[in-house]
Design an enzyme around this catalytic site. Structure first.
Site, PDB file in Angstrom:
ATOM      1  CD  GLU A 363      -3.218  -1.328   1.879  1.00 21.33           C
ATOM      2  OE1 GLU A 363      -3.762  -0.167   2.107  1.00 21.33           O
ATOM      3  OE2 GLU A 363      -3.701  -2.293   2.041  1.00 21.33           O
TER       4      GLU A 363
HETATM    5  C1  LIG Z   1       2.335  -9.583   0.942  1.00 20.12           C
HETATM    6  C2  LIG Z   1       1.880  -8.575   0.087  1.00 20.12           C
HETATM    7  C3  LIG Z   1       0.781  -8.475  -0.271  1.00 20.12           C
HETATM    8  C4  LIG Z   1       0.471  -7.401  -1.366  1.00 20.12           C
HETATM    9  N1  LIG Z   1      -0.882  -7.071  -1.523  1.00 20.12           N
HETATM   10  C5  LIG Z   1      -1.364  -6.350  -2.555  1.00 20.12           C
HETATM   11  C6  LIG Z   1      -2.698  -6.396  -2.944  1.00 20.12           C
HETATM   12  O1  LIG Z   1      -3.599  -6.831  -2.270  1.00 20.12           O
HETATM   13  N2  LIG Z   1      -2.991  -5.678  -4.025  1.00 20.12           N
HETATM   14  C7  LIG Z   1      -2.269  -4.940  -4.585  1.00 20.12           C
HETATM   15  O2  LIG Z   1      -2.567  -4.267  -5.696  1.00 20.12           O
HETATM   16  N3  LIG Z   1      -0.779  -4.974  -4.260  1.00 20.12           N
HETATM   17  C8  LIG Z   1      -0.297  -5.577  -3.147  1.00 20.12           C
HETATM   18  N4  LIG Z   1       1.124  -5.995  -3.067  1.00 20.12           N
HETATM   19  C9  LIG Z   1       1.979  -5.162  -3.948  1.00 20.12           C
HETATM   20  C10 LIG Z   1       2.697  -4.021  -3.107  1.00 20.12           C
HETATM   21  O3  LIG Z   1       1.671  -2.911  -3.068  1.00 20.12           O
HETATM   22  C11 LIG Z   1       3.907  -3.480  -3.871  1.00 20.12           C
HETATM   23  O4  LIG Z   1       4.889  -4.503  -3.704  1.00 20.12           O
HETATM   24  C12 LIG Z   1       4.405  -2.200  -3.410  1.00 20.12           C
HETATM   25  O5  LIG Z   1       3.772  -1.178  -3.997  1.00 20.12           O
HETATM   26  C13 LIG Z   1       5.760  -1.876  -4.058  1.00 20.12           C
HETATM   27  O6  LIG Z   1       5.780  -2.299  -5.569  1.00 20.12           O
HETATM   28  P1  LIG Z   1       6.941  -3.094  -6.040  1.00 20.12           P
HETATM   29  O7  LIG Z   1       6.946  -4.511  -5.211  1.00 20.12           O
HETATM   30  O8  LIG Z   1       6.739  -3.358  -7.493  1.00 20.12           O
HETATM   31  O9  LIG Z   1       8.290  -2.187  -5.805  1.00 20.12           O
HETATM   32  P2  LIG Z   1       8.907  -1.393  -6.559  1.00 20.12           P
HETATM   33  O10 LIG Z   1       8.010  -0.191  -7.065  1.00 20.12           O
HETATM   34  O11 LIG Z   1       9.672  -1.923  -7.941  1.00 20.12           O
HETATM   35  O12 LIG Z   1       9.855  -0.585  -5.658  1.00 20.12           O
HETATM   36  C14 LIG Z   1      11.328  -1.212  -5.533  1.00 20.12           C
HETATM   37  C15 LIG Z   1      11.943  -0.246  -4.688  1.00 20.12           C
HETATM   38  O13 LIG Z   1      12.120   1.060  -5.185  1.00 20.12           O
HETATM   39  C16 LIG Z   1      11.528   2.030  -4.502  1.00 20.12           C
HETATM   40  N5  LIG Z   1      10.997   3.142  -5.441  1.00 20.12           N
HETATM   41  C17 LIG Z   1      10.180   2.986  -6.329  1.00 20.12           C
HETATM   42  N6  LIG Z   1      10.128   4.044  -7.096  1.00 20.12           N
HETATM   43  C18 LIG Z   1      10.467   5.274  -6.424  1.00 20.12           C
HETATM   44  C19 LIG Z   1      10.656   6.701  -6.348  1.00 20.12           C
HETATM   45  N7  LIG Z   1      10.119   7.120  -7.289  1.00 20.12           N
HETATM   46  N8  LIG Z   1      11.393   7.085  -5.398  1.00 20.12           N
HETATM   47  C20 LIG Z   1      12.019   6.528  -4.522  1.00 20.12           C
HETATM   48  N9  LIG Z   1      11.915   5.069  -4.475  1.00 20.12           N
HETATM   49  C21 LIG Z   1      11.129   4.387  -5.379  1.00 20.12           C
HETATM   50  C22 LIG Z   1      10.626   1.375  -3.680  1.00 20.12           C
HETATM   51  O14 LIG Z   1      10.434   2.153  -2.543  1.00 20.12           O
HETATM   52  C23 LIG Z   1      11.240   0.184  -3.337  1.00 20.12           C
HETATM   53  O15 LIG Z   1      12.304   0.206  -2.214  1.00 20.12           O
HETATM   54  C24 LIG Z   1       1.445  -6.732  -2.085  1.00 20.12           C
HETATM   55  C25 LIG Z   1       2.771  -6.981  -1.699  1.00 20.12           C
HETATM   56  C26 LIG Z   1       3.075  -7.681  -0.866  1.00 20.12           C
HETATM   57  C27 LIG Z   1       4.693  -8.154  -0.763  1.00 20.12           C
END
Ligand SMILES: Cc1cc2nc3c(=O)[nH]c(=O)nc-3n(C[C@H](O)[C@H](O)[C@H](O)COP(=O)(O)OP(=O)(O)OC[C@H]3O[C@@H](n4cnc5c(N)ncnc54)[C@H](O)[C@@H]3O)c2cc1C
Length: 380
Positions: A363
């Site tokens: 989130e």
């Molecule tokens: C157990 C679990 C349950 C989940 N449940 C749901 C769900 O029900 N529905 C749903 O839609 N999603 C869900 N998610 C997904 C979750 O919301 C995402 O994992 C989260 O938003 C981060 O996206 P990502 O994993 O692709 O990481 P990325 O966006 O690839 O980020 C990787 C890293 O880069 C950093 N980063 C990215 N962009 C920037 C920026 N502009 N500036 C600085 N730092 C940045 C991030 O903070 C992070 O440290 C879930 C995830 C998990 C692990």
């Protein structure tokens, strides 16, 4: 300024605490190992009204205010953080998306089933290539007469395998990015919707997380939430609500780790006395309690604003950021206070340490929360 919960709020919080003590704390280690929660627990929570806490009574809900609901989530998180995220996604994300943006026919069709817990709600925004940059989603929805055809893959869907209804965000105009996204309420049995394998995770193992695959999934146009191409603002406004739920989950995890650490420090003897006699341990406990209280105050402030129907994006992000970092820090300190035993599965702090980690990720990561907060500070 009022710092007391009302009598009704205390009653609901106490009831959630009792449920946690009686039904969630016994067996928590086994559930973590089995990576599942018994269906009876969902059924009981449904009968007690926990899946419809903030839904209007006319749709079978309890119509409680946000603060009351949040205190209950916090208590449930002391016993099972995986269940808490299921409840938060169900109440704060999926339920609110339908309640605020669904047509009346859709609300009447789905909300009573959701309020009773018969249908759990899921929220599908993230994709393999779109996490923090959620506007980059590639799942498409193409209108064909009275239907939309959905194609794509949603990742990390909380309650993916147990949900009855999925809120799915799709691109209806790729070129417009965030201005070309639409939201749909999709029933689990819709042809073309299939479930991926359950993910193996570090923590919150009782939560069922998996991919949702959409292959020419035919969804009635009536199930479009809000207007076409206005889905991204729905996603953001709903997430503001969800972040308060994650903050409650984080405060509950921190509180549980703190209680374990206090109890252990009074029992464990080294150098002929309980370790709580050492100032190094006392100061850790003092800092843990202070940070938990600060996190709880931020959480309750955001929930209080939400209860009044006011916007609280800034406060929700602050609460989520601070509470999630507190949960991780407090769980880490608790492991330290338990020493080698804190590292063993036999003691709950090992699980709490793992459960806390995700609160800084989903989130909106901590980095994303800092972006939201700083943008508000710097806006002209
Ligand atoms: C157990 C679990 C349950 C989940 N449940 C749901 C769900 O029900 N529905 C749903 O839609 N999603 C869900 N998610 C997904 C979750 O919301 C995402 O994992 C989260 O938003 C981060 O996206 P990502 O994993 O692709 O990481 P990325 O966006 O690839 O980020 C990787 C890293 O880069 C950093 N980063 C990215 N962009 C920037 C920026 N502009 N500036 C600085 N730092 C940045 C991030 O903070 C992070 O440290 C879930 C995830 C998990 C692990």
């Amino acid at each position: 300024m009022e710092f007391e919960l009302s009598e009704d709020q205390k009653l609901i919080k106490d009831a959630a605490r009792q449920f946690t003590e009686k039904r969630l704390i016994p067996g928590r280690t086994e559930r973590d190992e089995k990576e599942e929660l018994e269906p009876e627990i969902y059924r009981e929570l449904g009968e007690l009204g926990y899946f419809g806490m903030i839904y209007p009574e006319k749709y079978g809900g309890m119509e409680l205010d946000e603060l009351t609901y949040i205190t209950a989530l916090e208590e449930i998180a002391r016993g099972d953080a995986g269940l808490t995220i299921c409840m938060s996604v169900h109440n704060s994300l999926a339920g609110q998306a339908i309640l605020q943006y669904g047509k009346e026919s859709i609300k009447e069709k789905y909300l009573p089933k959701m309020a009773s817990g018969e249908w759990i709600g899921a929220y599908c925004l993230s994709e393999p290539e779109a996490g923090s940059d959620a506007a980059n989603i590639k799942t498409t929805a193409v209108r064909e007469g009275d239907y939309y055809l959905l194609n794509g893959t949603k990742s990390f869907v909380t309650s993916g395998g147990i949900a009855g209804i999925y809120i799915i965000f799709c691109s209806t105009d790729r070129e417009k990015r965030s201005h070309g996204i639409s939201a749909f309420a999709v029933e689990r049995d819709t042809p073309g919707l299939t479930l991926g394998a359950k993910e193996k995770k570090l923590g919150i193992k009782t939560s069922d997380t998996r991919e949702i695959i959409l292959d020419d999934c035919r969804v009635p146009a009536e199930n479009l939430l809000g207007e076409e191409n206005k889905g991204f603002s729905i996603a953001l406004s709903i997430l503001e609500h969800g972040r308060i739920g994650v903050a409650a989950q984080a405060v509950g995890i921190a509180q549980a780790a703190f209680e374990e650490a206090v109890a252990y420090s009074k029992e464990r003897k080294q150098f002929g006395q309980p370790i709580c006699n050492f100032q190094a341990i006392q100061f850790k406990l003092a800092d843990m309690a202070t940070r938990i209280n600060a996190a709880r105050l931020l959480l309750y402030k955001a929930a209080w604003l939400k209860s009044k129907g006011e916007g609280c994006r800034f406060e929700a992000s602050m609460a989520k950021l601070y509470a999630s970092e507190t949960a991780n820090w407090v769980a880490d300190q608790a492991v330290q206070i338990l020493g080698g035993y804190g590292y063993m599965k036999e003691y709950p702090v090992e699980r709490l340490f793992r459960d806390a980690r995700v609160t800084e990720i989903y989130e909106g990561t901590s980095e994303v929360q800092r972006i939201v907060i700083s943008r508000t500070i710097l806006q002209p």
